[in-house]
Design a protein around this motif. Structure first.
Motif, PDB file in Angstrom:
ATOM      1  N   ARG A   1       0.831  -1.219   0.000  1.00  0.00           N
ATOM      2  CA  ARG A   1       0.000   0.000   0.000  1.00  0.00           C
ATOM      3  C   ARG A   1       0.858   1.259   0.000  1.00  0.00           C
ATOM      4  O   ARG A   1       0.342   2.362  -0.111  1.00  0.00           O
ATOM      5  CB  ARG A   1      -0.924   0.008   1.227  1.00  0.00           C
ATOM      6  CG  ARG A   1      -1.917  -1.119   1.201  1.00  0.00           C
ATOM      7  CD  ARG A   1      -2.791  -1.133   2.424  1.00  0.00           C
ATOM      8  NE  ARG A   1      -3.907  -0.201   2.315  1.00  0.00           N
ATOM      9  CZ  ARG A   1      -4.902  -0.136   3.200  1.00  0.00           C
ATOM     10  NH1 ARG A   1      -4.907  -0.937   4.246  1.00  0.00           N
ATOM     11  NH2 ARG A   1      -5.883   0.740   3.037  1.00  0.00           N
ATOM     12  N   ILE A   2       2.184   1.060   0.161  1.00  0.00           N
ATOM     13  CA  ILE A   2       3.089   2.210   0.254  1.00  0.00           C
ATOM     14  C   ILE A   2       4.141   2.150  -0.860  1.00  0.00           C
ATOM     15  O   ILE A   2       4.731   1.100  -1.113  1.00  0.00           O
ATOM     16  CB  ILE A   2       3.802   2.215   1.622  1.00  0.00           C
ATOM     17  CG1 ILE A   2       2.767   2.234   2.751  1.00  0.00           C
ATOM     18  CG2 ILE A   2       4.738   3.422   1.740  1.00  0.00           C
ATOM     19  CD1 ILE A   2       3.360   2.166   4.133  1.00  0.00           C
ATOM     20  N   GLY A   3       4.358   3.273  -1.519  1.00  0.00           N
ATOM     21  CA  GLY A   3       5.455   3.391  -2.481  1.00  0.00           C
ATOM     22  C   GLY A   3       6.500   4.328  -1.893  1.00  0.00           C
ATOM     23  O   GLY A   3       6.152   5.352  -1.306  1.00  0.00           O
ATOM     24  N   TYR A   4       7.767   3.955  -2.022  1.00  0.00           N
ATOM     25  CA  TYR A   4       8.831   4.744  -1.380  1.00  0.00           C
ATOM     26  C   TYR A   4       9.945   4.991  -2.373  1.00  0.00           C
ATOM     27  O   TYR A   4      10.444   4.055  -3.002  1.00  0.00           O
ATOM     28  CB  TYR A   4       9.337   3.968  -0.170  1.00  0.00           C
ATOM     29  CG  TYR A   4      10.552   4.551   0.524  1.00  0.00           C
ATOM     30  CD1 TYR A   4      10.639   5.910   0.826  1.00  0.00           C
ATOM     31  CD2 TYR A   4      11.611   3.729   0.912  1.00  0.00           C
ATOM     32  CE1 TYR A   4      11.743   6.431   1.474  1.00  0.00           C
ATOM     33  CE2 TYR A   4      12.720   4.240   1.575  1.00  0.00           C
ATOM     34  CZ  TYR A   4      12.777   5.592   1.849  1.00  0.00           C
ATOM     35  OH  TYR A   4      13.865   6.107   2.496  1.00  0.00           O
ATOM     36  N   LEU A   5      10.301   6.241  -2.500  1.00  0.00           N
ATOM     37  CA  LEU A   5      11.450   6.603  -3.337  1.00  0.00           C
ATOM     38  C   LEU A   5      12.512   7.182  -2.408  1.00  0.00           C
ATOM     39  O   LEU A   5      12.390   8.308  -1.944  1.00  0.00           O
ATOM     40  CB  LEU A   5      11.013   7.633  -4.386  1.00  0.00           C
ATOM     41  CG  LEU A   5      12.033   8.069  -5.411  1.00  0.00           C
ATOM     42  CD1 LEU A   5      12.605   6.892  -6.179  1.00  0.00           C
ATOM     43  CD2 LEU A   5      11.406   9.046  -6.399  1.00  0.00           C
ATOM     44  N   PRO A   6      13.529   6.371  -2.057  1.00  0.00           N
ATOM     45  CA  PRO A   6      14.513   6.838  -1.087  1.00  0.00           C
ATOM     46  C   PRO A   6      15.370   7.962  -1.651  1.00  0.00           C
ATOM     47  O   PRO A   6      15.448   8.142  -2.869  1.00  0.00           O
ATOM     48  CB  PRO A   6      15.372   5.610  -0.795  1.00  0.00           C
ATOM     49  CG  PRO A   6      15.016   4.591  -1.785  1.00  0.00           C
ATOM     50  CD  PRO A   6      13.812   5.027  -2.549  1.00  0.00           C
ATOM     51  N   GLN A   7      16.003   8.664  -0.737  1.00  0.00           N
ATOM     52  CA  GLN A   7      16.911   9.743  -1.136  1.00  0.00           C
ATOM     53  C   GLN A   7      18.076   9.137  -1.911  1.00  0.00           C
ATOM     54  O   GLN A   7      18.637   8.134  -1.509  1.00  0.00           O
ATOM     55  CB  GLN A   7      17.438  10.410   0.118  1.00  0.00           C
ATOM     56  CG  GLN A   7      18.275  11.611  -0.144  1.00  0.00           C
ATOM     57  CD  GLN A   7      18.632  12.281   1.176  1.00  0.00           C
ATOM     58  OE1 GLN A   7      18.750  11.625   2.209  1.00  0.00           O
ATOM     59  NE2 GLN A   7      18.805  13.571   1.149  1.00  0.00           N
ATOM     60  N   SER A   8      18.406   9.733  -3.027  1.00  0.00           N
ATOM     61  CA  SER A   8      19.541   9.217  -3.788  1.00  0.00           C
ATOM     62  C   SER A   8      20.237  10.396  -4.448  1.00  0.00           C
ATOM     63  O   SER A   8      19.628  11.150  -5.189  1.00  0.00           O
ATOM     64  CB  SER A   8      19.019   8.248  -4.840  1.00  0.00           C
ATOM     65  OG  SER A   8      19.916   8.186  -5.908  1.00  0.00           O
ATOM     66  N   LEU A   9      21.483  10.551  -4.156  1.00  0.00           N
ATOM     67  CA  LEU A   9      22.195  11.687  -4.729  1.00  0.00           C
ATOM     68  C   LEU A   9      22.856  11.305  -6.041  1.00  0.00           C
ATOM     69  O   LEU A   9      23.254  12.143  -6.817  1.00  0.00           O
ATOM     70  CB  LEU A   9      23.241  12.203  -3.734  1.00  0.00           C
ATOM     71  CG  LEU A   9      22.637  12.710  -2.435  1.00  0.00           C
ATOM     72  CD1 LEU A   9      23.708  13.080  -1.433  1.00  0.00           C
ATOM     73  CD2 LEU A   9      21.727  13.911  -2.684  1.00  0.00           C
ATOM     74  N   THR A  10      22.951  10.008  -6.272  1.00  0.00           N
ATOM     75  CA  THR A  10      23.601   9.589  -7.520  1.00  0.00           C
ATOM     76  C   THR A  10      22.562   9.056  -8.492  1.00  0.00           C
ATOM     77  O   THR A  10      21.589   8.427  -8.105  1.00  0.00           O
ATOM     78  CB  THR A  10      24.599   8.444  -7.255  1.00  0.00           C
ATOM     79  OG1 THR A  10      23.932   7.476  -6.444  1.00  0.00           O
ATOM     80  CG2 THR A  10      25.840   8.932  -6.557  1.00  0.00           C
ATOM     81  N   VAL A  11      22.782   9.331  -9.750  1.00  0.00           N
ATOM     82  CA  VAL A  11      21.926   8.744 -10.777  1.00  0.00           C
ATOM     83  C   VAL A  11      22.607   7.458 -11.264  1.00  0.00           C
ATOM     84  O   VAL A  11      23.711   7.125 -10.832  1.00  0.00           O
ATOM     85  CB  VAL A  11      21.691   9.739 -11.931  1.00  0.00           C
ATOM     86  CG1 VAL A  11      20.668  10.775 -11.538  1.00  0.00           C
ATOM     87  CG2 VAL A  11      22.972  10.387 -12.355  1.00  0.00           C
ATOM     88  N   PHE A  12      21.944   6.732 -12.142  1.00  0.00           N
ATOM     89  CA  PHE A  12      22.536   5.487 -12.663  1.00  0.00           C
ATOM     90  C   PHE A  12      23.818   5.795 -13.424  1.00  0.00           C
ATOM     91  O   PHE A  12      23.887   6.784 -14.153  1.00  0.00           O
ATOM     92  CB  PHE A  12      21.563   4.807 -13.623  1.00  0.00           C
ATOM     93  CG  PHE A  12      20.333   4.296 -12.949  1.00  0.00           C
ATOM     94  CD1 PHE A  12      20.357   3.110 -12.231  1.00  0.00           C
ATOM     95  CD2 PHE A  12      19.146   4.998 -13.033  1.00  0.00           C
ATOM     96  CE1 PHE A  12      19.216   2.638 -11.606  1.00  0.00           C
ATOM     97  CE2 PHE A  12      17.999   4.528 -12.405  1.00  0.00           C
ATOM     98  CZ  PHE A  12      18.039   3.347 -11.695  1.00  0.00           C
ATOM     99  N   ASN A  13      24.793   4.936 -13.319  1.00  0.00           N
ATOM    100  CA  ASN A  13      25.989   5.193 -14.120  1.00  0.00           C
ATOM    101  C   ASN A  13      25.699   4.841 -15.586  1.00  0.00           C
ATOM    102  O   ASN A  13      24.817   4.046 -15.890  1.00  0.00           O
ATOM    103  CB  ASN A  13      27.236   4.518 -13.498  1.00  0.00           C
ATOM    104  CG  ASN A  13      27.515   3.153 -14.056  1.00  0.00           C
ATOM    105  OD1 ASN A  13      27.420   2.922 -15.253  1.00  0.00           O
ATOM    106  ND2 ASN A  13      27.877   2.249 -13.161  1.00  0.00           N
TER     107      ASN A  13
END
Ligand code: ADP
Length: 250
Positions: free
Chosen positions: A75-87
């Motif tokens: 029931r929950i969607g989570y987008l964690p903090q991420s300072l890097t994008v995909f390489n």
């Protein structure tokens, strides 16, 4: 209906207090912007809600259930903090990354069904990344990558979406597009959103509640109410709405 109810919540890392006596309730359908200086406990609050950090003191209920009994994480969607994008050489395609949002909720053997395939295609269209479904994520722009990640958080159609600084690495145009996407999600349903951000202006423009913490809860209420509050006057001087709209909290 209250999606989250927190009463007198306190949390410490190795007995160093990070959250103290926080109480609040988040109603279904609301869009809460969570702000506070660096290190004020925003990510910790999100992690405690999600059960990623424990134990805590106080009372915490999610979808009406005590946190310790709550199991329906889909029931929950989570987008964690991420300072890097995909390489740039990251091998997975857009569709594969989005599919992970469904696979992670499955038990072994983890297989996608035909309905899962339809859900993935729906979310690809919804976030306007259908045309790049077979592209490798590492080759995309920061804004496109962020769409892929939010599509992954949304593919199981959660009722509560928690986003931790999702626009930190985006250019202004991609940020605008990102917030338009969130607004569209809200128009189409009763989704509840919690957005951790540094930008009070974004909250004024898109959210309906402002939650300000600095270890303790400093303000929780409507953005208009915040602009008229003593707290706002303390921070920005009297009647300075424009300044609040432009403010970034570090
Ligand atoms: P914010 O998201 O507002 O920047 P955080 O919740 O990440 O703040 O951090 C709050 C405080 O807790 C900071 O002082 C940080 O250094 C500390 N902290 C965060 N994570 C940990 C951890 N895993 N172990 C110990 N201290 C931590």
């Amino acid at each position: 209906m209250k999606i989250i109810e927190i009463e007198n919540l306190s949390f410490a890392y190795n007995s160093i207090p990070v959250l103290e006596d926080v109480s609040l309730a988040v109603e279904q359908g609301s869009f809460v912007g969570l702000v506070g200086p660096n290190g004020s406990g925003k990510t910790t609050l999100v992690k405690v809600i999600l059960g990623l950090e424990k134990p805590y003191r106080g009372r915490l209920r999610i979808f009406g259930q005590d946190r310790s009994e709550f199991r329906l994480w889909s029931r929950i969607g989570y987008l964690p903090q991420s300072l890097t994008v995909f390489n740039p050489y990251f091998p997975s395609t857009v569709r594969e990354i989005v599919a992970l949002g469904l696979l992670s909720g499955k038990r072994f053997p983890r297989r996608l069904t035909r309905d899962d395939g339809k859900a993935i295609d729906r979310v690809l269209e919804r976030f306007d990344i259908g045309g790049i479904r077979n592209a490798r994520v590492g080759e995309l722009s920061g804004g496109q990558q962020q769409r892929v990640l939010i599509a992954r958080a949304f593919v199981h159609e959660p009722e509560l979406l928690i986003l931790d600084e999702p626009t930190a690495s985006l250019d202004p145009e991609s940020r605008g597009a990102f917030f338009e996407t969130l607004s569209a999600l809200r128009r189409d349903g009763t989704i509840t959103i919690i957005l951790v951000t540094h930008d009070i202006g974004d909250i004024g423009r898109y959210a309906d509640h402002l939650l300000w913490i600095d270890r303790r809860l400093l303000f929780y209420g409507g953005f208009d109410e915040f602009c008229r509050s003593d707290r706002m006057t303390d921070l920005f001087g009297p009647n300075d709405w424009q300044q609040a709209e432009d403010a970034v909290v570090y």
